[in-house]
Design a protein around this motif. Sequence first.
Motif, PDB file in Angstrom:
ATOM      1  N   UNK A  87      50.444  -3.553  41.096  1.00 18.35           N
ATOM      2  CA  UNK A  87      51.438  -4.607  40.964  1.00 18.35           C
ATOM      3  C   UNK A  87      52.145  -4.612  39.624  1.00 18.35           C
ATOM      4  N   UNK A  88      52.061  -3.526  38.872  1.00 13.59           N
ATOM      5  CA  UNK A  88      52.724  -3.429  37.577  1.00 13.59           C
ATOM      6  C   UNK A  88      54.128  -2.851  37.759  1.00 13.59           C
ATOM      7  N   UNK A  89      55.045  -3.163  36.834  1.00  9.44           N
ATOM      8  CA  UNK A  89      56.397  -2.590  36.928  1.00  9.44           C
ATOM      9  C   UNK A  89      56.340  -1.061  36.932  1.00  9.44           C
ATOM     10  N   UNK A  90      57.078  -0.471  37.838  1.00 12.85           N
ATOM     11  CA  UNK A  90      57.066   0.988  37.966  1.00 12.85           C
ATOM     12  C   UNK A  90      58.268   1.570  37.244  1.00 12.85           C
ATOM     13  N   UNK A  91      58.047   2.426  36.225  1.00 10.63           N
ATOM     14  CA  UNK A  91      59.168   3.064  35.539  1.00 10.63           C
ATOM     15  C   UNK A  91      60.022   3.865  36.522  1.00 10.63           C
ATOM     16  N   UNK A  92      61.262   4.101  36.114  1.00  8.16           N
ATOM     17  CA  UNK A  92      62.204   4.762  37.010  1.00  8.16           C
ATOM     18  C   UNK A  92      62.659   6.094  36.428  1.00  8.16           C
ATOM     19  N   UNK A  93      62.507   7.185  37.166  1.00  4.12           N
ATOM     20  CA  UNK A  93      63.103   8.452  36.721  1.00  4.12           C
ATOM     21  C   UNK A  93      64.629   8.345  36.797  1.00  4.12           C
ATOM     22  N   UNK A  94      65.288   8.439  35.647  1.00  2.48           N
ATOM     23  CA  UNK A  94      66.739   8.248  35.644  1.00  2.48           C
ATOM     24  C   UNK A  94      67.497   9.499  35.225  1.00  2.48           C
ATOM     25  N   UNK A  95      66.776  10.546  34.813  1.00  2.00           N
ATOM     26  CA  UNK A  95      67.389  11.831  34.487  1.00  2.00           C
ATOM     27  C   UNK A  95      66.419  12.945  34.862  1.00  2.00           C
ATOM     28  N   UNK A  96      66.947  14.038  35.374  1.00  2.00           N
ATOM     29  CA  UNK A  96      66.177  15.267  35.507  1.00  2.00           C
ATOM     30  C   UNK A  96      66.961  16.340  34.771  1.00  2.00           C
ATOM     31  N   UNK A  97      66.271  17.101  33.940  1.00  3.17           N
ATOM     32  CA  UNK A  97      66.965  18.027  33.047  1.00  3.17           C
ATOM     33  C   UNK A  97      66.353  19.412  33.135  1.00  3.17           C
ATOM     34  N   UNK A  98      67.163  20.406  32.776  1.00  2.00           N
ATOM     35  CA  UNK A  98      66.716  21.798  32.822  1.00  2.00           C
ATOM     36  C   UNK A  98      67.180  22.531  31.575  1.00  2.00           C
ATOM     37  N   UNK A  99      66.424  23.560  31.202  1.00  4.42           N
ATOM     38  CA  UNK A  99      66.936  24.573  30.295  1.00  4.42           C
ATOM     39  C   UNK A  99      67.761  25.543  31.119  1.00  4.42           C
ATOM     40  N   UNK A 100      68.921  25.900  30.620  1.00  4.54           N
ATOM     41  CA  UNK A 100      69.822  26.765  31.391  1.00  4.54           C
ATOM     42  C   UNK A 100      69.668  28.243  31.071  1.00  4.54           C
ATOM     43  N   UNK A 101      68.784  28.585  30.139  1.00  3.86           N
ATOM     44  CA  UNK A 101      68.612  29.980  29.762  1.00  3.86           C
ATOM     45  C   UNK A 101      68.130  30.843  30.912  1.00  3.86           C
ATOM     46  N   UNK A 102      68.424  32.116  30.818  1.00  2.00           N
ATOM     47  CA  UNK A 102      68.100  33.063  31.892  1.00  2.00           C
ATOM     48  C   UNK A 102      66.681  33.604  31.726  1.00  2.00           C
ATOM     49  N   UNK A 103      65.698  32.706  31.787  1.00  5.88           N
ATOM     50  CA  UNK A 103      64.287  33.077  31.704  1.00  5.88           C
ATOM     51  C   UNK A 103      63.527  32.306  32.770  1.00  5.88           C
ATOM     52  N   UNK A 104      62.474  32.883  33.354  1.00 10.82           N
ATOM     53  CA  UNK A 104      61.773  32.202  34.453  1.00 10.82           C
ATOM     54  C   UNK A 104      60.905  31.026  33.999  1.00 10.82           C
ATOM     55  N   UNK A 105      60.237  31.141  32.841  1.00 11.40           N
ATOM     56  CA  UNK A 105      59.313  30.089  32.412  1.00 11.40           C
ATOM     57  C   UNK A 105      60.034  29.118  31.471  1.00 11.40           C
ATOM     58  N   UNK A 106      60.777  28.205  32.063  1.00 11.48           N
ATOM     59  CA  UNK A 106      61.506  27.219  31.287  1.00 11.48           C
ATOM     60  C   UNK A 106      61.148  25.805  31.749  1.00 11.48           C
ATOM     61  N   UNK A 107      61.529  24.852  30.937  1.00 13.49           N
ATOM     62  CA  UNK A 107      61.138  23.466  31.205  1.00 13.49           C
ATOM     63  C   UNK A 107      61.971  22.833  32.312  1.00 13.49           C
ATOM     64  N   UNK A 108      61.317  21.977  33.056  1.00  9.68           N
ATOM     65  CA  UNK A 108      61.991  20.948  33.840  1.00  9.68           C
ATOM     66  C   UNK A 108      61.586  19.625  33.208  1.00  9.68           C
ATOM     67  N   UNK A 109      62.548  18.730  32.994  1.00  9.53           N
ATOM     68  CA  UNK A 109      62.233  17.482  32.300  1.00  9.53           C
ATOM     69  C   UNK A 109      62.615  16.284  33.167  1.00  9.53           C
ATOM     70  N   UNK A 110      61.764  15.281  33.135  1.00  7.96           N
ATOM     71  CA  UNK A 110      62.035  14.020  33.820  1.00  7.96           C
ATOM     72  C   UNK A 110      62.002  12.916  32.770  1.00  7.96           C
ATOM     73  N   UNK A 111      63.035  12.094  32.764  1.00  8.90           N
ATOM     74  CA  UNK A 111      63.136  10.981  31.824  1.00  8.90           C
ATOM     75  C   UNK A 111      62.893   9.669  32.566  1.00  8.90           C
ATOM     76  N   UNK A 112      62.030   8.846  31.984  1.00  8.04           N
ATOM     77  CA  UNK A 112      61.688   7.556  32.574  1.00  8.04           C
ATOM     78  C   UNK A 112      62.249   6.430  31.726  1.00  8.04           C
ATOM     79  N   UNK A 113      62.948   5.485  32.369  1.00 10.25           N
ATOM     80  CA  UNK A 113      63.311   4.244  31.691  1.00 10.25           C
ATOM     81  C   UNK A 113      62.726   3.075  32.481  1.00 10.25           C
TER      82      UNK A 113
END
Length: 443
Positions: free
Chosen positions: A248-274
């Motif tokens: 019953x606690x407030x649930x944060x909201x994913x409001x952005x999903x981000x990527x590194x655009x470099x041409x490499x396979x092992x790169x970050x995926x990022x999720x931002x919560x507000x």
Amino acid sequence: MSLWKTVKDFRATHSALDTVNNEISCDVEDREYWWGTLSPSLAALLDKCEYSDEDQQYYLRWFHRHIDPALGPRPRYGKPFYSSGLTHDNTPLEFSQNWKEKSEAQLVRFTIEPVTRASGSAADPFNQRTARDVLCRIAQDVPGGIDMKRFDHFFRETFVPYEASDEIAAKLLPGQARARVLLAFDLDHGAGLAAKAYFVPQLKATHTGVSQKQVVFDALRKYQTTAGSYEPSVAALESYLGSLAAEGKPEPEPFLVAIDCGDKPRLRLKVYLNRTSVDTLNKAKDMFSLGGRLAGTPNMAECMRQIDEWCHVFGVSSKPGPEGADKEVLPANPGCVFALEMFPSAEGSREPDMEVKLHIPAWLIGKTDAELGEMLSQWFKSHGHDKFSARYLQDLDFAFPKNNLDGTAGTHTWISLTWTPKTGLYMTMYYTPRPAEMNGRWS
């Protein structure tokens, strides 16, 4: 006085900027405005962060070639042509520099919301086309390349049909940001430029009726890479958010999903919560570790210690340690943002490979920019960076000479914090240039 002359008469000599100004011409009024407004700040940041003269010239030329034309028409009569949701004063560009405890060098970066004359019009009401067009043009001029397949995956997963624009707009709250895609660039020492992209799920969620969380999780799970699986990290986040809802606690909201655009396979995926409802140290620590789900990572214990120390040093906590852990000390509105940086876990592993950053809205700490600058200076000094400490506030004034640092807040927009074994303490300071013509919410 023209803005072009303002650049040439900038209060201190920038040899790299002088060199580039002597090479280029600005015969388009919009580009002249953005170059005149932003290039002195970029030149100052590059200079003060001790980039080589060759690197400074490279990045200034690159900025003029690709970024000036991507910022759209200049503001007129104190109003922006297009009100970007990127910054509080509607400027479509935000500078930043990051500091690593184990490195003497600071990195200059910036984020933009690309703009054209079609942005916000019937032709492109949610400014969807522009970012991809800009990135495609830049792709051939980024060392290391850009993986447009990765970009296009997340672009498709957050896309909304143009014919549904009126219906979607009618459901948005007044003043709600309509940005769909942001682009960011890290300017490495040695002229190695890295691109990133940020996708907003809100419009698709509004159009389809599903939650932003579902839009983000679907996009993450559909993305395939040969470097491993992001599923353990996605599952850890999903489990944590689900546990909050169950309690019953407030649930944060994913409001952005981000990527590194470099041409490499092992790169970050990022999720931002507000909407994190984080106003105490204990809540910040709980979210930082996803309710203990990341407690076993080598970073977490030290991150917890640094968050406690940071809040004490910056005056948002009366004392370090458990006595102040449940005191409401962090800004509640708009509140802290958490960035969850996911890396692909090894095949067969169920352990999340994730780093977390805490972003604090600096303009809500209750300090002027000069006061924040003094606090940051003391922080850097206490962590062995005497040189950076001694020049931080002077450098900030040098980069943004028109901003009233002593009398107002707002040049510092966000300050982010994390710790890793490789970097030690890692902080990023974000800045808006606050051009007077934007007449934004801080003016």
